[in-house]
Design a protein around this motif. Structure first.
Motif, mmCIF file in Angstrom:
data_model
loop_
_atom_site.group_PDB
_atom_site.id
_atom_site.type_symbol
_atom_site.label_atom_id
_atom_site.label_comp_id
_atom_site.label_asym_id
_atom_site.label_seq_id
_atom_site.Cartn_x
_atom_site.Cartn_y
_atom_site.Cartn_z
ATOM 1 N N VAL A 10 -8.618 7.969 -6.539
ATOM 2 C CA VAL A 10 -8.141 7.320 -5.325
ATOM 3 C C VAL A 10 -9.249 6.383 -4.872
ATOM 4 O O VAL A 10 -10.390 6.798 -4.708
ATOM 5 N N ARG A 11 -8.901 5.134 -4.712
ATOM 6 C CA ARG A 11 -9.899 4.158 -4.277
ATOM 7 C C ARG A 11 -9.357 3.377 -3.097
ATOM 8 O O ARG A 11 -8.154 3.354 -2.850
ATOM 9 N N GLU A 12 -10.264 2.760 -2.369
ATOM 10 C CA GLU A 12 -9.860 1.935 -1.243
ATOM 11 C C GLU A 12 -9.606 0.504 -1.709
ATOM 12 O O GLU A 12 -10.370 -0.045 -2.511
ATOM 13 N N LEU A 13 -8.534 -0.068 -1.231
ATOM 14 C CA LEU A 13 -8.248 -1.466 -1.515
ATOM 15 C C LEU A 13 -9.275 -2.342 -0.808
ATOM 16 O O LEU A 13 -9.733 -2.025 0.293
ATOM 17 N N ASP A 14 -9.623 -3.430 -1.439
ATOM 18 C CA ASP A 14 -10.595 -4.359 -0.863
ATOM 19 C C ASP A 14 -10.028 -4.989 0.410
ATOM 20 O O ASP A 14 -8.801 -5.103 0.565
ATOM 21 N N HIS B 262 -4.168 8.198 -17.086
ATOM 22 C CA HIS B 262 -5.061 7.955 -15.947
ATOM 23 C C HIS B 262 -4.254 7.333 -14.827
ATOM 24 O O HIS B 262 -3.547 6.338 -15.036
ATOM 25 N N VAL B 263 -4.345 7.911 -13.633
ATOM 26 C CA VAL B 263 -3.621 7.430 -12.456
ATOM 27 C C VAL B 263 -4.637 6.874 -11.459
ATOM 28 O O VAL B 263 -5.610 7.547 -11.130
ATOM 29 N N THR B 264 -4.388 5.654 -11.004
ATOM 30 C CA THR B 264 -5.223 5.033 -9.981
ATOM 31 C C THR B 264 -4.367 4.782 -8.750
ATOM 32 O O THR B 264 -3.297 4.182 -8.854
ATOM 33 N N LEU B 265 -4.823 5.269 -7.613
ATOM 34 C CA LEU B 265 -4.129 5.030 -6.346
ATOM 35 C C LEU B 265 -5.024 4.165 -5.470
ATOM 36 O O LEU B 265 -6.147 4.555 -5.152
ATOM 37 N N GLY B 266 -4.533 3.015 -5.082
ATOM 38 C CA GLY B 266 -5.263 2.140 -4.179
ATOM 39 C C GLY B 266 -4.683 2.266 -2.783
ATOM 40 O O GLY B 266 -3.503 1.995 -2.564
ATOM 41 N N MET C 12 0.844 -1.166 0.000
ATOM 42 C CA MET C 12 0.000 0.000 0.000
ATOM 43 C C MET C 12 0.887 1.227 0.000
ATOM 44 O O MET C 12 1.882 1.212 0.694
ATOM 45 N N PRO C 13 0.630 2.248 -0.704
ATOM 46 C CA PRO C 13 -0.389 2.311 -1.746
ATOM 47 C C PRO C 13 0.058 1.629 -3.043
ATOM 48 O O PRO C 13 1.245 1.588 -3.340
ATOM 49 N N GLN C 14 -0.924 1.122 -3.756
ATOM 50 C CA GLN C 14 -0.687 0.536 -5.069
ATOM 51 C C GLN C 14 -1.087 1.577 -6.104
ATOM 52 O O GLN C 14 -2.231 2.002 -6.151
ATOM 53 N N ILE C 15 -0.128 2.015 -6.899
ATOM 54 C CA ILE C 15 -0.366 3.094 -7.858
ATOM 55 C C ILE C 15 -0.101 2.569 -9.259
ATOM 56 O O ILE C 15 0.930 1.947 -9.512
ATOM 57 N N THR C 16 -1.042 2.826 -10.166
ATOM 58 C CA THR C 16 -0.828 2.486 -11.573
ATOM 59 C C THR C 16 -1.040 3.742 -12.407
ATOM 60 O O THR C 16 -1.916 4.560 -12.122
ATOM 61 N N VAL C 17 -0.201 3.876 -13.416
ATOM 62 C CA VAL C 17 -0.277 5.010 -14.320
ATOM 63 C C VAL C 17 -0.401 4.448 -15.734
ATOM 64 O O VAL C 17 0.544 3.871 -16.274
ATOM 65 N N ASP C 18 -1.583 4.585 -16.307
ATOM 66 C CA ASP C 18 -1.822 4.177 -17.692
ATOM 67 C C ASP C 18 -1.689 5.413 -18.560
ATOM 68 O O ASP C 18 -2.275 6.455 -18.238
ATOM 69 N N TYR C 19 -0.932 5.309 -19.654
ATOM 70 C CA TYR C 19 -0.713 6.494 -20.484
ATOM 71 C C TYR C 19 -0.493 6.118 -21.941
ATOM 72 O O TYR C 19 -0.040 5.017 -22.251
ATOM 73 N N SER C 20 -0.828 7.047 -22.815
ATOM 74 C CA SER C 20 -0.602 6.864 -24.242
ATOM 75 C C SER C 20 0.894 6.801 -24.518
ATOM 76 O O SER C 20 1.656 7.663 -24.081
ATOM 77 N N GLN C 21 1.304 5.770 -25.241
ATOM 78 C CA GLN C 21 2.719 5.593 -25.567
ATOM 79 C C GLN C 21 3.289 6.811 -26.296
ATOM 80 O O GLN C 21 4.473 7.114 -26.173
ATOM 81 N N THR C 22 2.443 7.536 -26.985
ATOM 82 C CA THR C 22 2.905 8.678 -27.774
ATOM 83 C C THR C 22 3.527 9.784 -26.926
ATOM 84 O O THR C 22 4.251 10.622 -27.455
ATOM 85 N N ILE C 23 3.288 9.790 -25.621
ATOM 86 C CA ILE C 23 3.880 10.835 -24.778
ATOM 87 C C ILE C 23 5.075 10.344 -23.971
ATOM 88 O O ILE C 23 5.596 11.071 -23.128
ATOM 89 N N ALA C 24 5.533 9.127 -24.235
ATOM 90 C CA ALA C 24 6.635 8.560 -23.450
ATOM 91 C C ALA C 24 7.853 9.473 -23.430
ATOM 92 O O ALA C 24 8.510 9.621 -22.395
ATOM 93 N N ALA C 25 8.164 10.108 -24.534
ATOM 94 C CA ALA C 25 9.362 10.952 -24.613
ATOM 95 C C ALA C 25 9.225 12.261 -23.839
ATOM 96 O O ALA C 25 10.235 12.882 -23.503
ATOM 97 N N VAL C 26 7.993 12.678 -23.537
ATOM 98 C CA VAL C 26 7.796 13.963 -22.848
ATOM 99 C C VAL C 26 7.225 13.791 -21.439
ATOM 100 O O VAL C 26 6.864 14.769 -20.800
ATOM 101 N N PHE C 27 7.176 12.559 -20.961
ATOM 102 C CA PHE C 27 6.644 12.257 -19.637
ATOM 103 C C PHE C 27 7.809 11.859 -18.728
ATOM 104 O O PHE C 27 8.413 10.804 -18.900
ATOM 105 N N ASP C 28 8.117 12.711 -17.769
ATOM 106 C CA ASP C 28 9.177 12.437 -16.799
ATOM 107 C C ASP C 28 8.618 11.491 -15.741
ATOM 108 O O ASP C 28 8.178 11.903 -14.674
ATOM 109 N N ARG C 29 8.640 10.207 -16.050
ATOM 110 C CA ARG C 29 8.040 9.207 -15.163
ATOM 111 C C ARG C 29 8.780 9.096 -13.836
ATOM 112 O O ARG C 29 8.143 9.000 -12.773
#
Length: 119
Positions: free
Chosen positions: A109-113, A66-70, A1-18
Motif C-alpha cells: 500500500v503506497r500513497e499517491l503523489d 503482486h498487488v499494489t494499492l495507491g 482513488m484507490p488505484q489498484i494493480t494486480v500483476d500475476y503470472s499468466q500460468t495461474i489465470a485459470a485458477v485465479f478468481d479475479r
C-alpha cells in the motif's frame, strides 16, 4: 482513488478468481481504508513470462502475484498494514493453490503523489 494493480503470472489465470478477488478487495478497502466504493478501480495485468530465482522459467513451477494499492495520503501505517494483510488473505482465498506450482504473493500500500489527478 484507490488505484489498484494486480500483476500475476499468466500460468495461474485459470485458477485465479479475479472477479471475486476484486469485489472482496474493494469491500476490504472501503472497510479498512475508508475509501468510497465507486472510487475503487482495479487493473489485472497478466505476465506472459515470469522468472523465479535461478530456475528455468519454462518449467512453470512458480507463480508470482503482486498487488499494489495507491491511496491518497492520510492513512496511518497501521491502516496500511492492515489492508496489506487483508490483500494477502484474499489472495489465498481466490487462487486455487492445490496446483503444481508454488505461489509467491506480495502486496504493498503506497500513497499517491500529490500530483495525482483524475477525471
Amino acid at each position: 482513488m484507490p488505484q489498484i494493480t494486480v500483476d500475476y503470472s499468466q500460468t495461474i489465470a485459470a485458477v485465479f478468481d479475479r472477479a471475486g478477488f476484486a469485489r472482496a478487495l474493494h469491500e476490504a478497502t472501503v472497510e479498512i481504508a475508508a475509501a468510497k466504493p465507486e472510487a475503487c478501480k482495479t487493473q489485472f495485468r497478466p505476465s506472459a513470462y515470469t522468472a523465479f530465482g535461478y530456475e528455468d522459467p519454462d518449467e512453470q513451477g512458480h507463480a508470482v502475484v503482486h498487488v499494489t494499492l495507491g491511496l491518497l495520503a492520510g492513512r496511518t501505517e497501521e491502516t496500511k498494514a492492515k489492508l496489506t494483510e487483508a490483500v494477502l488473505e484474499l489472495l489465498r482465498k481466490h487462487i486455487e493453490t492445490d496446483q503444481d506450482f508454488v505461489l509467491h504473493a506480495s502486496a504493498e500500500v503506497r500513497e499517491l503523489d500529490a500530483s495525482y489527478r483524475k477525471f
